[in-house]
Design an enzyme around this catalytic site. Structure first.
Site, PDB file in Angstrom:
ATOM      1  N   ASP A 168      -1.606   4.915  -6.751  1.00  0.00           N
ATOM      2  CA  ASP A 168      -1.720   4.197  -5.430  1.00  0.00           C
ATOM      3  C   ASP A 168      -1.183   2.701  -5.458  1.00  0.00           C
ATOM      4  OD1 ASP A 168      -3.067   6.363  -4.527  1.00  0.00           O
ATOM      5  OD2 ASP A 168      -5.000   5.623  -4.605  1.00  0.00           O
ATOM      6  N   ASP A 186     -12.968  11.418  -1.107  1.00  0.00           N
ATOM      7  CA  ASP A 186     -12.751  11.964  -2.006  1.00  0.00           C
ATOM      8  C   ASP A 186     -13.728  11.986  -3.057  1.00  0.00           C
ATOM      9  OD1 ASP A 186     -10.374  12.913  -1.459  1.00  0.00           O
ATOM     10  OD2 ASP A 186      -9.197  10.982  -2.238  1.00  0.00           O
TER      11      ASP A 186
END
Length: 325
Positions: free
Chosen positions: A26, A273
């Site tokens: 990310d 998540d």
């Protein structure tokens, strides 16, 4: 159930989980506000953080004490070593992860002052997680109690994996994210539980969200009936700051509201998540779907207090200490 009992339920986590799917680096920048189309805004320093929906879910489950195997693919770049190290440090078994030519997966994330974010996903090596690969790993996959799937991998691979594991008696939890409106019939038939957020649910069912986001007044019985018609008898709908809802067509209480856990958010990236990873770990350890969702609400809330996805996840001890204090 009170807070102490829910947190204590996390002590029971020790089950076998497998997660098939994505691992991404990310590339994250914080900014005062998210840019409008065509607009440039100033941001803070670039951070490289471990992510990917499936990698996040595996990491969250392992940090809580589950025995987790990760299945997927990384590239031949430096990001591959970065991703695998962070998963290994979290306690995830990455011995089944395939190495392929080309770049690993990545996302570009912008986070504003109110912890809202935008995410752009480039699949890279995740696109090479093919049916042949999951078939070659059948014995390792079907050794688990619960399988976690999302849709950052090719849909034919996700479908084949769900079918293989479901037929072997492994409970399959499907996260319809990134959202796909029309799911293959074979995937639905081989998924035991659906996990989506409120926006994904309304899009999947073709219905409107309630006025003013009043989810207390929403007709959850009708939503469950529609999900059953679609092929899902059990589901968890996450509602962000409004908690979650467990829908179970076979239970005495077909609709169970899960109370929100209030924290001051820093970054909501990866919170969904962490919720799913907790549900995977809890189900694999013998908890009910309602128990799993209640525990997941605390773990996801803890994640919202830190920066990034995996980087914000806590161990069992850290989560319990945060809320007990």
């Amino acid at each position: 159930m009170d807070r102490a009992m829910i947190l204590d339920s996390l002590d029971r986590i020790d089950g076998q989980v497998c997660v098939v799917g994505s691992m991404n680096v990310d590339y994250t920048i914080t900014t005062h506000r998210l840019p409008q189309p065509g607009e440039t805004v100033n941001g803070g320093p670039l951070q490289l953080l471990p992510g990917g929906k499936s990698g996040n879910q595996a990491s969250a489950a392992a940090l809580l004490g589950a025995n987790v195997r990760m299945f997927g693919a990384v590239g031949d770049d430096a990001n591959a070593d970065f991703l695998l190290k962070h998963l290994t440090d979290a306690g995830v078994d990455v011995s089944q992860v395939r190495h392929v030519d080309g770049p690993s997966g990545l996302t570009v994330i912008t986070v504003d002052d109110s912890a809202e974010n935008t995410i752009v996903y480039s699949p890279g090596s995740n696109a090479k997680v093919d049916v042949e690969y999951v078939e070659s790993a059948q014995s390792a996959l079907t050794d688990a109690k619960v399988l976690g799937l999302c849709l950052e991998s090719p849909i034919e691979t996700v479908t084949a994996c769900a079918k293989m594991c479901h037929e072997a008696g492994v409970k399959v939890l499907l996260n319809d994210s990134p959202f796909t409106a029309v799911l293959p019939r074979e995937l639905i038939e081989n998924s035991d539980i659906l996990l989506v957020n409120e926006i994904e649910m309304t899009q999947l069912l073709g219905i409107d969200a309630p006025a003013d986001d009043d989810w207390d007044a929403f007709d959850w019985q009708d939503a469950l009936d529609r999900l059953v018609e679609l092929g899902f008898g059990e589901a968890i709908i996450t509602l962000g700051g409004d908690g979650a809802v467990v829908l179970d067509s076979a239970a005495d209480d077909r609709v169970t509201r899960i109370d929100p856990v209030r924290v001051k958010p820093v970054d909501t990236t990866g919170c969904g998540d962490s919720f799913m990873g907790t549900v995977l770990a809890a189900l694999a350890s013998g908890m009910t779907l309602v128990e799993a969702a209640r525990a997941a609400s605390y773990v996801a809330a803890y994640a919202a207090t830190g920066q990034g996805a995996q980087a914000s996840y806590g161990t069992l001890a850290q989560v319990k200490a945060f809320f007990s204090g």
